[in-house]
Motif scaffolding. Structure first.
Motif, PDB file in Angstrom:
ATOM      1  N   THR A 163       8.003 -24.602  21.759  1.00 30.24           N
ATOM      2  CA  THR A 163       7.617 -24.912  23.137  1.00 30.24           C
ATOM      3  C   THR A 163       8.696 -25.741  23.830  1.00 30.24           C
ATOM      4  OG1 THR A 163       5.270 -24.864  22.529  1.00 30.24           O
ATOM      5  CG2 THR A 163       5.850 -25.997  24.568  1.00 30.24           C
ATOM      6  N   LEU A 164       9.205 -26.757  23.131  1.00 30.78           N
ATOM      7  CA  LEU A 164      10.242 -27.619  23.702  1.00 30.78           C
ATOM      8  C   LEU A 164      11.548 -26.865  23.918  1.00 30.78           C
ATOM      9  CD1 LEU A 164       9.638 -30.830  21.530  1.00 30.78           C
ATOM     10  CD2 LEU A 164       8.956 -30.473  23.911  1.00 30.78           C
ATOM     11  N   SER A 211       8.840 -37.692  16.748  1.00 35.11           N
ATOM     12  CA  SER A 211       9.001 -37.440  18.186  1.00 35.11           C
ATOM     13  C   SER A 211      10.450 -37.612  18.612  1.00 35.11           C
ATOM     14  CB  SER A 211       8.105 -38.381  18.990  1.00 35.11           C
ATOM     15  OG  SER A 211       8.418 -39.735  18.704  1.00 35.11           O
ATOM     16  N   HIS A 226       5.717 -24.566  15.833  1.00 33.14           N
ATOM     17  CA  HIS A 226       5.033 -24.325  17.106  1.00 33.14           C
ATOM     18  C   HIS A 226       5.483 -25.303  18.184  1.00 33.14           C
ATOM     19  CE1 HIS A 226       2.743 -21.508  14.874  1.00 33.14           C
ATOM     20  NE2 HIS A 226       1.992 -22.390  14.246  1.00 33.14           N
ATOM     21  N   SER A 227       5.511 -26.595  17.856  1.00 31.84           N
ATOM     22  CA  SER A 227       5.874 -27.611  18.844  1.00 31.84           C
ATOM     23  C   SER A 227       7.332 -27.467  19.280  1.00 31.84           C
ATOM     24  CB  SER A 227       5.636 -29.004  18.260  1.00 31.84           C
ATOM     25  OG  SER A 227       6.032 -30.001  19.168  1.00 31.84           O
ATOM     26  N   ALA A 251      12.419 -34.627  17.314  1.00 29.68           N
ATOM     27  CA  ALA A 251      12.206 -33.432  18.138  1.00 29.68           C
ATOM     28  C   ALA A 251      13.057 -33.484  19.399  1.00 29.68           C
ATOM     29  CB  ALA A 251      10.724 -33.310  18.496  1.00 29.68           C
ATOM     30  N   LYS A 272       3.247 -27.006  11.583  1.00 30.42           N
ATOM     31  CA  LYS A 272       2.522 -27.970  12.405  1.00 30.42           C
ATOM     32  C   LYS A 272       3.289 -29.282  12.501  1.00 30.42           C
ATOM     33  CE  LYS A 272      -1.969 -25.952  11.251  1.00 30.42           C
ATOM     34  NZ  LYS A 272      -3.316 -26.188  10.674  1.00 30.42           N
ATOM     35  N   GLU A 331       4.982 -32.598  15.098  1.00 30.25           N
ATOM     36  CA  GLU A 331       5.920 -32.710  16.214  1.00 30.25           C
ATOM     37  C   GLU A 331       7.255 -32.025  15.934  1.00 30.25           C
ATOM     38  OE1 GLU A 331       5.364 -36.711  18.559  1.00 30.25           O
ATOM     39  OE2 GLU A 331       5.072 -37.110  16.421  1.00 30.25           O
ATOM     40  N   CYS A 332       7.606 -31.888  14.664  1.00 32.32           N
ATOM     41  CA  CYS A 332       8.830 -31.168  14.298  1.00 32.32           C
ATOM     42  C   CYS A 332       8.500 -29.873  13.563  1.00 32.32           C
ATOM     43  CB  CYS A 332       9.734 -32.047  13.436  1.00 32.32           C
ATOM     44  SG  CYS A 332      10.629 -33.276  14.407  1.00 32.32           S
TER      45      CYS A 332
END
Length: 751
Positions: free
Chosen positions: A564-565, A520, A560-561, A523, A554, A556-557
């Motif tokens: 979005t960020l 997290s 896809h995630s 990211a 897949k 947090e890093c």
């Protein structure tokens, strides 16, 4: 899921290719918009709609249709509106009014069962009556087919495509052998066909099912892992796992497929232990391997036209003009290109591959030499480095709009003296076959690439097989040259490739590491780097000059995630930017996007048709890995317009968007063939099977000016230690050696 009964009022939008429809309907006194995949619907028809309510940011409350049943209108006004809707050829508003006035409530029955009576109406002759009846029957067939398919829970979007393929034979195909859908309709896989087969009562031990299972296993092995074949035992075991069937039944049906030549079996050597195994192929892959080996032999043996300039004299002249000194490895590569019909030049970053290509171009001055690469970005980079046009291989071979079909082939070959291909590690078995079909013996083929990078996304291991055969003249570049000595990117890439730790955060470096204890935190730091720190440090565009490359999709890093960020940070919501929502992805004007699947039918334009001073082109084909920018979104027409790197302009409808993803962050696999000014790589650990040394090496070699790793040192060390490479089953190396009499000939097996 909610069910609504309504009456169709107006079709606002319809895509006839995929059935996507926007229609206004009325349920009692309530009027609303329904969207989704539906058969063609006429005004006044009665509908039973299954679906859910959704909120669109622009159009508000809409009913998203999952299933629809259509019934003919019952009232005179409804029948007249339906006939006047334009769905039935030969009937306009005036004729619709006349038909209803004359036949009343029986108008539709008359058209269906007694169309000859339409001639009772002034202005309708026998020819027009036949046309009306035929058009009405076509509508009825589609409705009947759609209703039949819906009984078996077949999604509406697939129902439209199935009907377009089989028309009035839909019920026959579905009830007898639904596995035909896999062969006949793009996008329908074995699992979908298996679900349909179960719904219509096809036995689980049906020969159709077993044979389709073998094809499915082989295709998944090619598309997912890159295998050209599977050993018989592995194929049977994998198919048995998929189907849940006894091995004895599978053996019998596999033999039947081979006898009918729907699959090909051949005895080949196992490279792991040297023993023989029975390789089972899809016929197209078998033929591709055989053709490639044979055509390479022809190119190798046919002496090309000699270069008009002595290589050593040309090299000396270029060294004086460019103020450089070539290493002996580079000189050897240039001489080899001058003397050979086919040759391979391989090496890592900074080893002088581009300098060699420029030397070869000087050497072959006066001859017609084509430059090409597998992707648009790689071709663009090749053009910039060499000072002359380079094309994608698809463009060079004049892709014709059909799957794996090129205009340039054995009947219409390329009229060139030499072809130089860069980024050869990306070329799969089918693209290699297409290239060789377009070359005549006597044409030089010079292949340049880095064999230590990830192999092609498609099936095969072409560059490695050619090198390991030992048959073709080859130079392996290992020296890092003076102009790159200060680059820690180049130095660390070679360190990683040799299994050594990279130097991190050296003074004056272009290779950095930012520590983050948790995914997290990593990211958050990646977003901060891309949005704030790196653009200032590099004076770079944060969207187009900084690329995040993630090892996994897949987490947090993951891709896809992070997308979005990064979208929220780099291209935030704005009242001045139109949006389009598909599934969990919001596309916004200005977004960086990537095509994720080869779409050979997608149409594109390049240039301005209205500008006489600008070249205008039209063509087909958008390919896996193409990166572009959303130029505009036409919300009323549901169109997303993307301009790709090579200036192709492509319109995406709702169904096409399944193959488009945000590209602020892309997977390392998808980055092959691309190069970016700055690359940011999360290093936070993950599945050992995915996090390998050559994955990290590939990511690092994508950067020109700067590499930034974010995460933990232990994760970097884990990747460098992990030398696991998934074995790809390919017999191309053996076929090449066999033709050169390096190995004994082995006959094709008939089991």
């Amino acid at each position: 899921m909610e069910m609504l009964s309504a009456v169709a009022e107006e079709t606002v939008y319809r895509n006839d290719e995929n059935g996507y429809t926007v229609i206004t309907v009325r349920a009692g006194k309530r009027r609303f918009t329904a969207i989704g995949i539906m058969p063609q619907i006429g005004e006044g028809e009665r509908l039973d709609l299954d679906g859910t309510w959704v909120e669109h940011p622009t159009y508000g409350h809409q009913f998203k249709v999952a299933g629809v049943k259509v019934y003919p209108p019952e009232t005179r006004s409804g029948i007249e509106r339906y006939l006047a809707s334009g769905m039935i050829r030969g009937i306009g508003r005036t004729t619709a009014k006349q038909i209803v006035q004359h036949f009343g409530d029986e108008a539709l029955n008359i058209i269906a069962e007694h169309p000859e009576r339409l001639t009772e109406i002034s202005g309708i002759g026998q020819k027009k009556a036949d046309m009306i009846a035929e058009s009405y029957a076509e509508q009825a067939e589609e409705r009947e087919a759609m209703l039949f398919l819906q009984k078996y829970d077949i999604p509406a979007r697939l129902s439209v495509r199935i009907f377009k393929e089989y028309n009035d034979r839909v019920q026959e195909v579905i009830t007898q052998n639904p596995y035909r859908l896999v062969e006949d309709i793009e996008g329908i896989g074995f699992k979908t066909a298996d679900h349909i087969a179960e719904s219509v009562g096809i036995a689980r031990n049906s020969p159709f099912r077993i044979q389709a299972g073998f094809h499915y296993t082989l295709r998944e092995a090619g598309a997912g892992v890159g295998h050209c074949y599977l050993p018989r035992e592995e194929l049977v075991a994998s198919t048995r796992s998929t189907l849940g069937m006894p091995a004895e039944l599978l053996d019998t049906e596999l033999d039947e497929l081979v006898i009918r030549r729907e699959l090909v079996a051949e005895i080949v050597p196992d490279e792991t232990d040297g023993h023989e195994l029975i390789a089972v192929y899809e016929p197209n892959l078998y033929k591709a391997e055989k053709f490639i080996a044979g055509r390479l032999k022809e190119l190798k043996e046919k002496k090309p036209n000699a270069a008009q300039t002595d290589p050593d004299r040309m090299i000396a002249k270029m060294e004086r003009e460019e103020g450089i000194t070539l290493h002996e490895q580079q000189r050897k590569a240039v001489r080899m290109a001058a003397d050979s019909g086919i040759c391979i030049i391989t090496g890592g970053p900074g080893t002088g591959k581009t300098t060699i290509i420029k030397c070869i171009l000087n050497l072959l001055k006066g001859q017609k030499v084509a430059l090409a690469a597998p992707t648009g970005r790689a071709a663009k980079r090749m053009s910039e480095a060499c000072g002359r046009e380079a094309k994608t291989l698809h463009r060079l071979l004049e892709y014709s709009g059909e799957d794996e079909d090129f205009m340039r082939n054995e009947d219409y070959p390329l009229e060139i003296s030499a072809l130089i291909i860069d980024e050869m590690s990306m070329v799969d078995i089918f693209l290699m076959k297409a290239v060789l079909q377009a070359l005549t013996p006597g044409t030089r083929l010079i292949m340049v690439g880095d064999v230590d990078q990830l192999p092609s996304v498609g099936a095969g291991n072409v560059l490695k097989d050619l090198l390991n055969s030992g048959v073709f003249p080859t130079v392996r570049l290992s020296e890092i040259f003076r102009q790159n000595e200060k680059s820690m990117i180049v130095y660390n890439a070679h360190q990683i490739n040799q299994g050594l730790a990279p130097r991190l955060n050296a003074k004056g470096s272009d290779f950095f590491f930012e520590r983050a204890a948790y995914p997290s935190l990593a990211a958050d730091e990646i977003v901060n780097l891309c949005a704030n720190r790196l653009p200032k440090f590099l004076q770079a565009d944060p969207i187009w000059e900084i690329q995040v490359l993630a090892p996994t999709k897949k987490g947090e890093c993951g891709v896809h995630s992070l997308n979005t960020l990064l979208q929220a940070a780099l291209n935030p919501v704005s009242s001045e930017k139109n949006e389009y929502i598909r599934g969990e992805t919001t596309f916004r004007e200005g977004d960086k996007v990537m095509q994720t699947r080869n779409n050979y039918q997608m149409e594109w334009t390049r240039g301005d048709m209205m500008n006489e001073d600008e070249e205008y082109e039209e063509g087909q084909g958008v390919f896996n890995g193409d990166i572009g920018r959303i130029e505009r979104i036409q919300t009323e027409d549901k169109l997303v317009i993307v301009r790709f790197d090579d200036e192709r302009l492509v319109e995406y409808g709702p169904a096409d968007l399944e193959d488009l993803e945000l590209a602020y962050c892309i997977s390392i696999h998808k980055s092959q063939g691309n190069e970016f000014p700055a690359v940011v790589i999360p290093a936070v650990g993950g599945p050992p099977m995915l996090l390998t040394r050559n994955l990290l090496y590939t990511a690092v070699t994508r950067a020109r000016r700067l590499v930034m790793l974010v995460g933990r040192e232990s994760a970097i060390e884990q990747m460098i230690r992990n030398t696991h490479i998934v074995k790809r089953y390919s017999a191309l190396k053996w076929r090449i050696m066999q033709l050169e009499a390096v190995v004994p000939h082995v006959e094709e097996s008939d089991f």
